[in-house]
Every structure is written in structure tokens, then in C-alpha cells.
Design an enzyme around this catalytic site. Structure first.
Site, PDB file in Angstrom:
ATOM      1  CG  ASP A   1      -0.249  -0.013   2.552  1.00  0.00           C
ATOM      2  OD1 ASP A   1       0.999  -0.075   2.566  1.00  0.00           O
ATOM      3  OD2 ASP A   1      -0.951   0.033   3.587  1.00  0.00           O
TER       4      ASP A   1
ATOM      5  CG  ASP B   1       3.264  -3.749   5.832  1.00  0.00           C
ATOM      6  OD1 ASP B   1       2.643  -3.150   4.928  1.00  0.00           O
ATOM      7  OD2 ASP B   1       4.471  -4.029   5.741  1.00  0.00           O
TER       8      ASP B   1
ATOM      9  CG  ASP C   1      -6.706  -4.449   5.351  1.00  0.00           C
ATOM     10  OD1 ASP C   1      -6.771  -3.932   4.205  1.00  0.00           O
ATOM     11  OD2 ASP C   1      -7.708  -4.709   6.034  1.00  0.00           O
TER      12      ASP C   1
ATOM     13  CG  ASP D   1      -5.776   4.063  14.109  1.00  0.00           C
ATOM     14  OD1 ASP D   1      -6.506   4.807  13.422  1.00  0.00           O
ATOM     15  OD2 ASP D   1      -4.676   4.421  14.574  1.00  0.00           O
TER      16      ASP D   1
ATOM     17  CG  ASN E   1      -7.338   7.216  10.049  1.00  0.00           C
ATOM     18  OD1 ASN E   1      -7.039   6.797  11.168  1.00  0.00           O
ATOM     19  ND2 ASN E   1      -8.302   8.080   9.834  1.00  0.00           N
TER      20      ASN E   1
ATOM     21  CD  GLU F   1     -10.615   8.617  12.765  1.00  0.00           C
ATOM     22  OE1 GLU F   1     -11.042   9.678  12.284  1.00  0.00           O
ATOM     23  OE2 GLU F   1      -9.423   8.278  12.711  1.00  0.00           O
TER      24      GLU F   1
ATOM     25  CB  SER G   1      18.969  16.608  -2.198  1.00  0.00           C
ATOM     26  OG  SER G   1      19.422  17.751  -2.892  1.00  0.00           O
TER      27      SER G   1
END
Lengths: 120, 424
Positions: B32, B52, B54, B71, B73, B89, B107
Site C-alpha cells: 500500500d 501491513d 491490509d 485504526d 488510518n 473518529e 534533496s
């Protein structure tokens, strides 16, 4: 040109080793080993492997009061491309760069032979 | 022979290539665009992924079912308020106009920094190399301390000194629902061409399911900077720059959620670099006071490895002509801002304002060189990053307050209920 980033990296490293030798009042071989010992564990072995190959030449050239720029020409990381002048970061050696490069020609040839033998 | 073709090494090369070439995290199980590790374009660069496995769960996502159970987000706010029976939320974030901070740039935006201690014999010791691998894995950039997406206290005090302030931190302070919603897609050497071809394409935002974002596009030097001896002929021409930027903006219009804002930063006046440091001693010359920045610049030009032969030179005519082209390219950005309209975002232009930051610093008793990176003599340092963030924020507040969103009246309640919201 003239060795590009390889040349710059060499000049910085040899310059630091030469200065470390002065700060700790020791020879360049010990200073290079000291530098490797500062690195994280994972990088100490490759650092020492590189040092094993080049330390004797670096030490000899520094002992002969050659500047880091000249040392890096002598061990083949810097060169003078056609149509270019020799680059220097540190002050120009007494007698000029060209004379210093001529002076270190035998070492350059020796390192070149060693590099070829080891397939570098 | 390519070492990356050797079985076993290939997988490692793939990971590094993915991170360094596509500017996406190397470790990202659900693909994602967000990661649980810091380096290799992980959470130093984009908010840490709190799930990590979903891909619907990532920083900047609109909450799924009010984030009652999870959670989604990653902003540290979830669960149900027992008094009202409403999801936190909804209670604390609805109507507060959450938004993320995204930097697309070079940079300067990624905050390039090489520790000067590495170049001073007297400062060398094991502790200055303690974070060497971390630094290399982050491409020698410090996005976690940068003006755009800085998000942590400076805990690297031995090798990078100075305060941290950023647009993201201020957006989060304004609305704690924005927690972790940052992306730094700054790339060393980034210019308008690479912006259009790769950098902008590494932006991760779902038009439908993510919140809007404040996007800063900053390519402040590399279109006029290169290491060629005939540097002028390698600079980006205004028409080419215009096309690159228009294509970039058009792409953004296709990916950004409606209600986003895009802020273009003008090119820098790089003449100030030479003006401020040319006769000062370079770190490597600090033991014997025998190398100046002019020597260092000449050396890089001799080897043709200078990041900017046009500005890092004692040739004042060349510096002038480089600045002239930079200003021409900034004019292109101003013109684009005045003449273009996009469906999903509004567009504003701000000067980079480093001149003003330095002038203000000097007015307060400082000296210009104190704001310039000591090793490369080409970037602004940590102190200047923090000052630049404050400078930009002041400008946004004055000229474009809509870009910053509302102050969330529930901030204190969020702090009380969720503490540091999971940190970073």
C-alpha cells in the site's frame, strides 16, 4: 573526469588517515586501522580488507610527505585524463603536482601490477 | 557481469532497487506504499503503517466504519465513546478537514546532510559512525527532520545539530487527526524531468478513500545544476520546464482526492551559497586551516562531479547566469499558477524564501554560513530547515490560510484520550 567520485573518495579517506596519524602521533597503517575500528561492526571487515591491500603504499607515500592527492594518483584512484590538468583538494605539493606525480611513478607501476595480479 | 544476476543477491538487489529507484518502501507486505520499518523509504519518509497486512489500512485513509474496531488510518484514534455511543473518529475528526502533507521534490526537500564530524580527524570516533547504516539506508537524507515532513525530536544530536520544525508538525498541531499523514518523496538530484517521470508517480493517495492533501512541489535547483564543464548548455530550458511541470500537475489531478491543494515552490537563488562560504575553511581542512570552500568547489569542478557547476564556482558571471535561468524557471511556475485550473486541487506559488530566512537570521545576530550544510556547501542545514518551515507557515497563514485547514477544537480531548497516538 580524472577519476571522478573514486578519486574524491580516495582523497578524503587518505586525507583523514594522514590527519589521524598526526592527531594520534602514529604511522598511517595504524591510523587506517584506527579509522576502520571507528566504523560499525558490519563495515569493519570490508574496511580492513581494503586497508590490507593499500595501507603499505599509503603509509610509504605519506611517510615521504606526499599529499593525499598525490597518494591517490599513486594508488590509481585518480588520473589525469587527456586535455585535463591534475586535480587537487589539498595544497599543491612543493615543486608542483606534475613533479610529485613523476616522483610517485614507480609506486604507481607497482600498484598497477598488484591490481592486475589480483584482478582488480 | 552484473552482480545482481546472482541468485540470492538478486532478491537483495530487487529490494534496494525498489526503494532507491521507485522511491517506494522496500518492505511493504500489503503493497500500500507504507511500511513498518524506518529506512528504505519506510516510516522516515511516509507515516508508519499500522497494519501491513491490509492495504486499506494506512496513514491518510478515511476511517472504515468509524474505526470502531481498528485504526484504519493509523492516526491513533479508534474505538467508541461510551457516553455518546459514537465512534471517536466521528466525534473528534468529522468536519475538521483532515489533510496530509506530501512533499514532491529534491534533496533540499528530503534534507540531505553528511555529518561534518566524518570529515574532521579530531572529531572521528565510533559514536559519530553509530548511525552510518541507517544514514546510508535513508540515502543520506533526513526526511524525519526536514522542513516539510519532520516529525520527531532530533535524537541524532551528535551528527546533526539543530531544532526540528515542519509543515507537517504544524498541520498536526492544528489538527491531531492528521497524525502520521505525511509523505516525503524528495529525491537527491530531483528535477522537473524526473519529477514527471518517476517522483510524482511514487505518490500514494487514493482519490476515493483517502483524505485530501497539501502537496508541495519543490525542485529548487537541479534544473539549473549539473556537473558538466559547459553547465549552461545542460540546464533545463523554460519551455521544457513548463511541459514537465504541466504534465506533473495533470498527473496529480488524476490521483489527488478532491479538495486538495498544490503549492509550487520557486527555484532558489543559489548565488547565496558561494557568497556566504567561499572563504571559510572546509571541514576536511579544519586541522591545518588549509582548504577553503573555494578550493573544495574547484576540486569538484575539476573532477566534474560538482552538484552545481553554475553556482559552486568562483566565476561570478557563471553564478549570475545560473541565477538568471533559475529566475526564468520560477517565472514559468508563476505563470502556470496564474493560468491553470485543476479539478481536484487549487494551485498556489510561493518563493523559496531562503534569502529572507538568512536575512532574518542575520538581523538576529547570526551569520549566513551558519545556515548552510558544512560538508557539501550546497544545501541548507538543520537550523535553516526549521527556520524555513516557520517562514513558509507564516506565508501560508498570511496568503493562503485555506491550505492549512481548521484548528480542531477537539485536540485537547484527543491528547487526553490517545496520548501520543502511537508515536511514529
Amino acid at each position: 573526469a580524472n577519476g571522478g567520485t573514486n578519486c574524491a573518495a580516495c582523497a578524503v579517506l587518505v586525507g583523514l588517515v594522514e590527519q589521524l596519524a598526526q592527531v594520534y602521533n602514529e604511522d598511517a597503517v595504524k591510523a587506517l586501522d584506527r579509522f576502520c575500528s571507528f566504523l560499525p561492526d558490519q563495515l569493519q571487515a570490508p574496511c580492513r580488507a581494503g586497508a590490507k591491500i593499500f595501507a603499505p603504499y599509503i603509509a610509504e607515500a605519506i611517510y615521504n610527505k606526499e599529499t593525499p592527492d598525490v597518494v591517490c594518483h599513486a594508488i590509481g584512484f585518480c588520473k589525469v585524463d587527456p586535455g585535463h590538468q591534475a586535480c587537487h583538494l589539498f595544497p599543491v605539493p612543493k615543486g608542483g603536482m606534475e613533479a610529485a606525480l613523476r616522483r610517485t611513478q614507480p609506486m604507481y607501476q607497482e600498484v598497477k601490477k598488484m591490481r592486475q595480479q589480483h584482478g582488480y | 557481469a552484473d552482480i545482481c544476476n546472482i541468485p540470492g543477491i538478486k532478491e537483495i538487489c530487487d529490494i534496494i532497487n525498489r526503494a532507491f529507484n521507485s522511491h517506494l518502501p522496500a518492505e511493504d507486505l500489503d503493497k500500500d506504499g507504507f511500511s513498518t520499518i524506518k529506512t528504505f523509504r519506510g516510516s522516515s519518509w511516509r507515516g508508519k503503517d499500522c497494519n501491513d497486512l491490509d492495504s486499506r489500512h494506512h496513514p491518510g485513509a478515511r476511517p472504515i466504519n468509524g474505526d470502531v474496531l481498528t485504526d484504519s488510518n493509523c492516526n491513533g484514534i479508534s474505538g467508541l465513546d461510551s457516553e455518546t455511543g459514537l465512534p471517536y473518529e466521528d466525534l473528534l475528526c468529522n468536519g475538521t478537514e483532515p489533510r496530509g502533507m506530501i512533499l514532491l521534490g529534491d534533496s533540499i526537500g528530503a534534507h540531505f546532510h553528511l555529518p561534518p564530524q566524518w570529515f574532521e580527524a579530531k572529531s572521528l570516533n565510533p559514536s559519530v559512525f553509530k548511525d552510518l547504516l541507517f544514514i546510508l539506508e535513508n540515502e543520506i537524507d533526513w526526511p524525519e527532520l526536514s522542513a516539510a515532513t519532520g516529525h520527531m525530536n532530533n535524537t541524532f544530536g551528535e551528527v546533526i545539530k539543530g531544532p526540528v520544525d515542519s509543515i507537517y508538525m504544524r498541520l498536526r498541531e492544528r489538527n491531531r487527526c492528521n497524525h502520521r499523514d505525511y509523505q516525503n518523496i524528495g529525491v537527491n538530484g530531483g528535477r522537473s524531468g524526473s519529477m514527471n517521470s518517476t517522483i510524482v508517480r511514487s505518490l500514494v493517495r487514493n482519490r476515493m478513500s483517502d483524505y485530501p492533501a497539501l502537496v508541495n512541489i519543490e525542485v529548487v535547483g537541479n534544473d539549473v545544476c549539473n556537473g558538466h564543464p559547459d553547465t549552461l548548455s545542460h540546464m533545463t530550458k523554460p519551455d521544457e520546464f513548463r511541459k514537465n511541470m504541466l504534465d506533473t500537475l495533470q498527473y496529480l489531478d488524476g490521483v489527488l482526492p478532491a479538495g486538495s491543494h498544490v503549492w509550487l515552490t520557486g527555484l532558489a537563488n543559489g548565488s547565496l551559497l558561494y557568497d556566504n562560504v567561499h572563504d571559510r575553511i572546509y571541514p576536511l581542512g579544519s586541522l591545518r586551516n588549509d582548504i577553503t570552500y573555494t578550493d573544495f568547489y574547484s576540486y569538484m569542478n575539476c573532477l566534474e562531479i560538482s552538484p552545481c557547476a553554475g553556482w559552486l564556482t568562483d566565476n561570478s558571471t557563471l553564478r549570475y547566469l545560473t541565477t538568471k535561468r533559475a529566475f526564468e524557471l520560477s517565472d514559468v511556475l508563476k505563470n502556470i499558477t496564474a493560468t491553470s485550473e485543476y479539478k481536484n486541487f487549487d494551485l498556489v506559488y510561493l518563493d523559496i524564501g531562503i534569502d529572507e530566512v538568512i536575512a532574518e537570521w542575520e538581523a538576529n545576530g547570526g551569520e549566513g554560513w551558519q545556515l548552510i550544510e558544512p560538508v557539501d556547501g550546497f544545501h541548507i542545514n538543520q537550523q535553516a530547515n526549521a527556520l524555513a518551515a516557520a517562514h513558509f507557515w507564516k506565508q501560508l497563514e498570511k496568503e493562503y490560510p485555506d491550505l492549512m485547514g481548521k484548528v480542531n477544537p477537539n485536540n485537547d480531548r484527543i491528547k487526553e484520550l490517545f496520548g501520543d497516538q502511537g508515536g511514529y
